[in-house]
Design a protein around this motif. Structure first.
Motif, PDB file in Angstrom:
ATOM      1  N   THR A 210       0.838  -1.186   0.000  1.00  0.00           N
ATOM      2  CA  THR A 210       0.000   0.000   0.000  1.00  0.00           C
ATOM      3  C   THR A 210       0.877   1.242   0.000  1.00  0.00           C
ATOM      4  O   THR A 210       2.081   1.174   0.240  1.00  0.00           O
ATOM      5  CB  THR A 210      -0.895   0.036   1.245  1.00  0.00           C
ATOM      6  OG1 THR A 210      -0.077   0.240   2.409  1.00  0.00           O
ATOM      7  CG2 THR A 210      -1.696  -1.247   1.388  1.00  0.00           C
ATOM      8  N   ARG A 211       0.256   2.384  -0.253  1.00  0.00           N
ATOM      9  CA  ARG A 211       0.982   3.650  -0.179  1.00  0.00           C
ATOM     10  C   ARG A 211       1.579   3.843   1.200  1.00  0.00           C
ATOM     11  O   ARG A 211       2.744   4.232   1.337  1.00  0.00           O
ATOM     12  CB  ARG A 211       0.044   4.820  -0.516  1.00  0.00           C
ATOM     13  CG  ARG A 211      -0.383   4.888  -1.969  1.00  0.00           C
ATOM     14  CD  ARG A 211      -1.482   5.934  -2.180  1.00  0.00           C
ATOM     15  NE  ARG A 211      -1.827   6.046  -3.591  1.00  0.00           N
ATOM     16  CZ  ARG A 211      -1.456   7.030  -4.384  1.00  0.00           C
ATOM     17  NH1 ARG A 211      -0.704   8.019  -3.903  1.00  0.00           N
ATOM     18  NH2 ARG A 211      -1.800   7.057  -5.654  1.00  0.00           N
ATOM     19  N   ASP A 212       0.771   3.590   2.244  1.00  0.00           N
ATOM     20  CA  ASP A 212       1.254   3.797   3.606  1.00  0.00           C
ATOM     21  C   ASP A 212       2.427   2.880   3.922  1.00  0.00           C
ATOM     22  O   ASP A 212       3.401   3.297   4.560  1.00  0.00           O
ATOM     23  CB  ASP A 212       0.123   3.560   4.610  1.00  0.00           C
ATOM     24  CG  ASP A 212      -0.917   4.666   4.589  1.00  0.00           C
ATOM     25  OD1 ASP A 212      -0.626   5.746   4.028  1.00  0.00           O
ATOM     26  OD2 ASP A 212      -2.017   4.450   5.135  1.00  0.00           O
ATOM     27  N   GLU A 213       2.361   1.626   3.467  1.00  0.00           N
ATOM     28  CA  GLU A 213       3.458   0.687   3.717  1.00  0.00           C
ATOM     29  C   GLU A 213       4.734   1.135   3.014  1.00  0.00           C
ATOM     30  O   GLU A 213       5.832   1.070   3.584  1.00  0.00           O
ATOM     31  CB  GLU A 213       3.061  -0.717   3.255  1.00  0.00           C
ATOM     32  CG  GLU A 213       2.022  -1.386   4.136  1.00  0.00           C
ATOM     33  CD  GLU A 213       1.460  -2.652   3.511  1.00  0.00           C
ATOM     34  OE1 GLU A 213       0.866  -3.450   4.251  1.00  0.00           O
ATOM     35  OE2 GLU A 213       1.587  -2.834   2.276  1.00  0.00           O
ATOM     36  N   THR A 214       4.588   1.582   1.775  1.00  0.00           N
ATOM     37  CA  THR A 214       5.764   2.018   1.015  1.00  0.00           C
ATOM     38  C   THR A 214       6.403   3.249   1.648  1.00  0.00           C
ATOM     39  O   THR A 214       7.630   3.319   1.803  1.00  0.00           O
ATOM     40  CB  THR A 214       5.366   2.316  -0.437  1.00  0.00           C
ATOM     41  OG1 THR A 214       4.798   1.138  -1.025  1.00  0.00           O
ATOM     42  CG2 THR A 214       6.570   2.747  -1.262  1.00  0.00           C
ATOM     43  N   LEU A 215       5.590   4.213   2.030  1.00  0.00           N
ATOM     44  CA  LEU A 215       6.139   5.421   2.647  1.00  0.00           C
ATOM     45  C   LEU A 215       6.691   5.136   4.040  1.00  0.00           C
ATOM     46  O   LEU A 215       7.637   5.803   4.480  1.00  0.00           O
ATOM     47  CB  LEU A 215       5.066   6.502   2.702  1.00  0.00           C
ATOM     48  CG  LEU A 215       4.647   7.062   1.341  1.00  0.00           C
ATOM     49  CD1 LEU A 215       3.544   8.108   1.503  1.00  0.00           C
ATOM     50  CD2 LEU A 215       5.838   7.663   0.591  1.00  0.00           C
ATOM     51  N   ALA A 216       6.137   4.128   4.721  1.00  0.00           N
ATOM     52  CA  ALA A 216       6.701   3.742   6.024  1.00  0.00           C
ATOM     53  C   ALA A 216       8.107   3.188   5.858  1.00  0.00           C
ATOM     54  O   ALA A 216       8.995   3.441   6.693  1.00  0.00           O
ATOM     55  CB  ALA A 216       5.789   2.709   6.699  1.00  0.00           C
ATOM     56  N   ILE A 217       8.327   2.443   4.770  1.00  0.00           N
ATOM     57  CA  ILE A 217       9.682   1.931   4.505  1.00  0.00           C
ATOM     58  C   ILE A 217      10.630   3.087   4.230  1.00  0.00           C
ATOM     59  O   ILE A 217      11.771   3.108   4.713  1.00  0.00           O
ATOM     60  CB  ILE A 217       9.650   0.945   3.323  1.00  0.00           C
ATOM     61  CG1 ILE A 217       8.863  -0.312   3.702  1.00  0.00           C
ATOM     62  CG2 ILE A 217      11.072   0.569   2.901  1.00  0.00           C
ATOM     63  CD1 ILE A 217       8.555  -1.213   2.521  1.00  0.00           C
ATOM     64  N   ALA A 218      10.155   4.066   3.452  1.00  0.00           N
ATOM     65  CA  ALA A 218      10.989   5.248   3.196  1.00  0.00           C
ATOM     66  C   ALA A 218      11.347   5.948   4.501  1.00  0.00           C
ATOM     67  O   ALA A 218      12.491   6.399   4.685  1.00  0.00           O
ATOM     68  CB  ALA A 218      10.251   6.211   2.260  1.00  0.00           C
ATOM     69  N   GLU A 219      10.397   6.016   5.431  1.00  0.00           N
ATOM     70  CA  GLU A 219      10.677   6.654   6.717  1.00  0.00           C
ATOM     71  C   GLU A 219      11.656   5.828   7.539  1.00  0.00           C
ATOM     72  O   GLU A 219      12.464   6.379   8.303  1.00  0.00           O
ATOM     73  CB  GLU A 219       9.373   6.876   7.489  1.00  0.00           C
ATOM     74  CG  GLU A 219       8.509   7.979   6.913  1.00  0.00           C
ATOM     75  CD  GLU A 219       9.268   9.306   6.827  1.00  0.00           C
ATOM     76  OE1 GLU A 219       9.964   9.673   7.782  1.00  0.00           O
ATOM     77  OE2 GLU A 219       9.179   9.960   5.763  1.00  0.00           O
TER      78      GLU A 219
END
Length: 288
Positions: free
Chosen positions: A76-85
């Motif tokens: 998901t978008r949230d999962e992908t951006l969480a990895i970036a964080e």
């Protein structure tokens, strides 16, 4: 010949043997003082956690600037951006943002219902979420899913306009392929750096499969040369000479930076770099 700046791509290990090979690769190539090194995802995002762990370890212990690959596949978008964080929390703010290859066995890329539909969407979100330095992929030979060479150029422009700082190309066999692509990009108004991707060929059969899978054209003379070299065990000699000549032609044509796809096998990459005048210094740091 001008000494180029260099960078390297590594992939995360899948087992103990692979771990030792990765660290040996880092120790062999880090004395060449790369501009940065990148760490890939596997196809379909299969090594997502391994990538995160390797990126954090390299950043902490190697003294190298590390860029983490990040894709849109199966998240998901949230999962992908969480990895970036997570990358940012580990001190890594360089991202290679890619749509990504589909999982093995899938006919093509299908976006997660709550995920990013394209690399442009991912790049835009990374740009808006913080001060990441974003790199993207580019294709001097037509991408298998692209309608035309111009479509590849137009899509690259969209990615760069969305917030990426530079592009790293898929590998190719002849300098003219890159120069033709670079000229088309300039004509389209692209003025950000486009870095040639260089693939020193450790295994010809494997390289041929890679090329066919990603749409890289293989000139007939390359096939003939490797078939002849295999008969008398000259593959490494041929690969080193061919890759060095390609890099020399690129440098003579104004290229100042080269990005090497190492496959965690560093010897040919090191030999080519040294032939180009990129000589080893003291290692930047010891990997723990």
């Amino acid at each position: 010949m001008t000494r180029p700046e260099i960078s390297f791509e590594f992939f995360p290990p899948r087992n103990i043997e692979g771990t030792f090979r990765l660290w040996d690769t880092v120790q062999t190539l880090s004395p060449l003082r790369p501009r940065f090194v990148s760490v890939t995802y596997g196809a379909g995002g299969t090594t997502r956690e391994l990538t995160r762990e390797v990126v954090a370890t390299l950043h902490k212990h190697s003294g190298l600037k590390v860029a983490a690959h990040l894709t849109c596949v199966d998240a998901t978008r949230d999962e992908t951006l969480a990895i970036a964080e997570q990358f940012r929390a580990a001190g890594v703010t360089d991202i290679v943002a890619l749509r990504g290859d589909p999982p093995k066995g899938d006919a093509g890329f299908t976006a997660h219902p709550d995920g990013f539909a394209s690399s442009v969407e991912l790049i835009t979100a990374l740009r808006d979420s913080g001060d990441f330095n974003i790199r993207v992929g580019a294709y001097p030979d037509i991408h298998p899913e692209a309608a035309s060479a111009q479509a590849d150029v137009d899509w690259l422009k969209r990615k760069l306009d969305a917030g990426a700082s530079e592009a790293l190309t898929q590998f190719f066999f002849e300098a003219e392929t890159f120069f033709r692509f670079r000229d088309a990009c300039a004509k389209a108004g692209i003025d950000k750096p486009i870095i040639p991707g260089i693939f020193p060929i450790e295994n010809w059969k494997g390289a041929r499969r890679f090329a066919e899978g990603c749409g890289t054209k293989i000139p007939g003379w390359v096939i003939e040369a490797f078939e002849a070299a295999e008969k008398d065990g000259r593959q490494d000699l041929l690969a080193t000479a061919m890759c060095t000549e390609l890099c020399s032609e690129l440098i003579d044509g104004g290229v100042e930076q080269l990005h090497f796809y190492t496959l965690n096998r560093p010897e040919l990459t090191r030999d080519v770099c040294e032939a180009l005048g990129v000589t080893a210094t003291a290692p930047l740091g010891a990997v723990a």
